[in-house]
Write a protein that holds these residues in place. Structure first.
Motif, PDB file in Angstrom:
ATOM      1  N   LEU A   1       0.864  -1.189   0.000  1.00 29.53           N
ATOM      2  CA  LEU A   1       0.000   0.000   0.000  1.00 29.53           C
ATOM      3  C   LEU A   1       0.897   1.235   0.000  1.00 29.53           C
ATOM      4  O   LEU A   1       1.460   1.627   1.017  1.00 29.53           O
ATOM      5  CB  LEU A   1      -0.945   0.006   1.204  1.00 29.53           C
ATOM      6  N   TYR A   2       1.011   1.796  -1.177  1.00 31.05           N
ATOM      7  CA  TYR A   2       2.013   2.817  -1.500  1.00 31.05           C
ATOM      8  C   TYR A   2       1.277   4.156  -1.610  1.00 31.05           C
ATOM      9  O   TYR A   2       0.398   4.318  -2.452  1.00 31.05           O
ATOM     10  CB  TYR A   2       2.652   2.372  -2.819  1.00 31.05           C
ATOM     11  N   LEU A   3       1.656   5.099  -0.774  1.00 31.60           N
ATOM     12  CA  LEU A   3       1.015   6.426  -0.764  1.00 31.60           C
ATOM     13  C   LEU A   3       1.857   7.420  -1.545  1.00 31.60           C
ATOM     14  O   LEU A   3       3.053   7.577  -1.278  1.00 31.60           O
ATOM     15  CB  LEU A   3       0.865   6.916   0.680  1.00 31.60           C
ATOM     16  N   VAL A   4       1.226   8.104  -2.497  1.00 34.71           N
ATOM     17  CA  VAL A   4       1.858   9.192  -3.237  1.00 34.71           C
ATOM     18  C   VAL A   4       1.211  10.488  -2.742  1.00 34.71           C
ATOM     19  O   VAL A   4      -0.017  10.593  -2.722  1.00 34.71           O
ATOM     20  CB  VAL A   4       1.645   9.029  -4.757  1.00 34.71           C
ATOM     21  N   THR A   5       2.032  11.460  -2.357  1.00 34.45           N
ATOM     22  CA  THR A   5       1.470  12.628  -1.678  1.00 34.45           C
ATOM     23  C   THR A   5       0.915  13.676  -2.643  1.00 34.45           C
ATOM     24  O   THR A   5       1.346  13.789  -3.785  1.00 34.45           O
ATOM     25  CB  THR A   5       2.514  13.331  -0.801  1.00 34.45           C
ATOM     26  N   ASP A   6       0.004  14.454  -2.098  1.00 38.32           N
ATOM     27  CA  ASP A   6      -0.507  15.657  -2.766  1.00 38.32           C
ATOM     28  C   ASP A   6      -0.880  16.626  -1.661  1.00 38.32           C
ATOM     29  O   ASP A   6      -1.928  16.477  -1.025  1.00 38.32           O
ATOM     30  CB  ASP A   6      -1.719  15.305  -3.630  1.00 38.32           C
ATOM     31  N   SER A   7      -0.016  17.623  -1.438  1.00 43.36           N
ATOM     32  CA  SER A   7      -0.258  18.498  -0.291  1.00 43.36           C
ATOM     33  C   SER A   7      -1.472  19.401  -0.495  1.00 43.36           C
ATOM     34  O   SER A   7      -2.092  19.821   0.481  1.00 43.36           O
ATOM     35  CB  SER A   7       0.989  19.315   0.077  1.00 43.36           C
ATOM     36  N   ALA A   8      -1.842  19.652  -1.766  1.00 39.67           N
ATOM     37  CA  ALA A   8      -3.062  20.437  -1.991  1.00 39.67           C
ATOM     38  C   ALA A   8      -4.279  19.661  -1.483  1.00 39.67           C
ATOM     39  O   ALA A   8      -5.194  20.243  -0.881  1.00 39.67           O
ATOM     40  CB  ALA A   8      -3.218  20.773  -3.472  1.00 39.67           C
ATOM     41  N   MET A   9      -4.296  18.346  -1.711  1.00 44.06           N
ATOM     42  CA  MET A   9      -5.404  17.531  -1.193  1.00 44.06           C
ATOM     43  C   MET A   9      -5.364  17.446   0.336  1.00 44.06           C
ATOM     44  O   MET A   9      -6.408  17.378   0.981  1.00 44.06           O
ATOM     45  CB  MET A   9      -5.344  16.110  -1.781  1.00 44.06           C
TER      46      MET A   9
ATOM     47  N   GLY B   1      -2.213  19.643   6.706  1.00 42.20           N
ATOM     48  CA  GLY B   1      -0.764  19.519   6.578  1.00 42.20           C
ATOM     49  C   GLY B   1      -0.392  18.127   6.101  1.00 42.20           C
ATOM     50  O   GLY B   1      -0.987  17.119   6.510  1.00 42.20           O
ATOM     51  N   LEU B   2       0.594  18.089   5.224  1.00 41.18           N
ATOM     52  CA  LEU B   2       0.980  16.816   4.621  1.00 41.18           C
ATOM     53  C   LEU B   2       1.555  15.841   5.646  1.00 41.18           C
ATOM     54  O   LEU B   2       1.238  14.644   5.628  1.00 41.18           O
ATOM     55  CB  LEU B   2       1.999  17.076   3.512  1.00 41.18           C
ATOM     56  N   ALA B   3       2.412  16.330   6.541  1.00 39.67           N
ATOM     57  CA  ALA B   3       3.068  15.425   7.492  1.00 39.67           C
ATOM     58  C   ALA B   3       2.030  14.731   8.368  1.00 39.67           C
ATOM     59  O   ALA B   3       2.155  13.544   8.683  1.00 39.67           O
ATOM     60  CB  ALA B   3       4.076  16.186   8.337  1.00 39.67           C
ATOM     61  N   ASP B   4       0.985  15.462   8.733  1.00 39.22           N
ATOM     62  CA  ASP B   4      -0.066  14.895   9.571  1.00 39.22           C
ATOM     63  C   ASP B   4      -0.820  13.794   8.817  1.00 39.22           C
ATOM     64  O   ASP B   4      -1.078  12.713   9.357  1.00 39.22           O
ATOM     65  CB  ASP B   4      -1.024  16.021   9.991  1.00 39.22           C
ATOM     66  N   VAL B   5      -1.157  14.074   7.553  1.00 40.11           N
ATOM     67  CA  VAL B   5      -1.868  13.075   6.740  1.00 40.11           C
ATOM     68  C   VAL B   5      -0.999  11.832   6.560  1.00 40.11           C
ATOM     69  O   VAL B   5      -1.466  10.689   6.720  1.00 40.11           O
ATOM     70  CB  VAL B   5      -2.269  13.687   5.370  1.00 40.11           C
TER      71      VAL B   5
END
Ligand code: 3NM
Length: 213
Positions: free
Chosen positions: A5-13, A18-22
């Motif tokens: 289960l590979y997560l690719v980030t999108d900080s706008a989403m 905040g990205l680090a929290d997600v």
């Protein structure tokens, strides 16, 4: 390497959360690999975000890969890079990063699978295959390959693979038996109102519909 289960980030989403929290919530709930993909961000912004994620992932065993920007992998202290067909060539990325780095490549069709197969051994660790379905997350993406195309390309490939593009908990059943080692998602986690619940749903869907066998 666990690609399941590979997560690719999108900080706008991720928005105001905040990205680090997600990412932290997603990893706690079962994400096994993280790619920092922030196309619109400057190198300085990517380094700052990347260092936050390295700190957060320390001790989890979950690797951090950087999208495209090979030159930022070492400054961030990341585990490797994910490159596209138009980015740094895989052999150049391997030469720059050394034997320990994780290197993944986006692949969209049979000719690109064959080209990846023809690379020197130990150039690539895995490939991303997609998009499986059309997705609003990536502008100008290649034509969707569909679940059957995915299975065909995985059979053709010498590398482990993650399926990407339109993967959601409710579409995962269609990938059962496709042979891929995992699925990569952007919006299914980054845009979810409840990130831990969305991540658990994906893990449950993977358990209910094994990708292999
Ligand atoms: N790469 P979502 S599709 C980043 O086909 C990316 O290589 C793709 O986003 C490829 O999970 C894609 O929200 C976007 O559909 C996937």
């Amino acid at each position: 390497m666990d690609l399941s289960l590979y997560l690719v980030t999108d900080s706008a989403m991720a928005g105001s959360r905040g990205l680090a929290d997600v990412v932290a919530r997603a990893v706690a709930a079962g994400v096994t690999c993280v790619q920092l993909r922030e196309k619109a961000a400057s190198d300085e912004e990517v380094v700052a975000l990347g260092r936050q994620l390295v700190e957060m992932l320390a001790g989890t065993g979950v690797p951090l890969l950087i999208d495209d920007r090979v030159h930022l992998v070492h400054p961030i202290g990341a585990d490797g890079v994910h490159i596209g067909q138009e980015d740094t060539p895989p052999t150049a990325a391997r030469a720059a990063l050394g034997p320990e780095a994780i290197i993944g490549l986006s692949v969209h069709d049979a000719a690109q699978v064959d080209a990846a197969n023809a690379l020197p051994p130990a150039t690539l660790d895995y490939i991303g295959l997609g998009p499986v379905w059309a997705t609003g997350t990536k502008d100008g993406h290649a034509p969707p390959i569909g679940p059957e195309g995915l299975a065909d390309l995985r059979r053709r490939s010498h590398h482990p693979a993650v399926a990407i593009g339109g993967v959601k908990a409710h579409t995962l059943a269609e990938l059962a038996g496709s042979g891929v080692e995992g699925v990569a998602v952007v919006s299914a986690i980054c845009a979810a109102a409840d990130v831990p619940a969305a991540t658990r749903e994906l893990r449950e869907a993977l358990a209910a519909s094994p990708l292999q066998g």
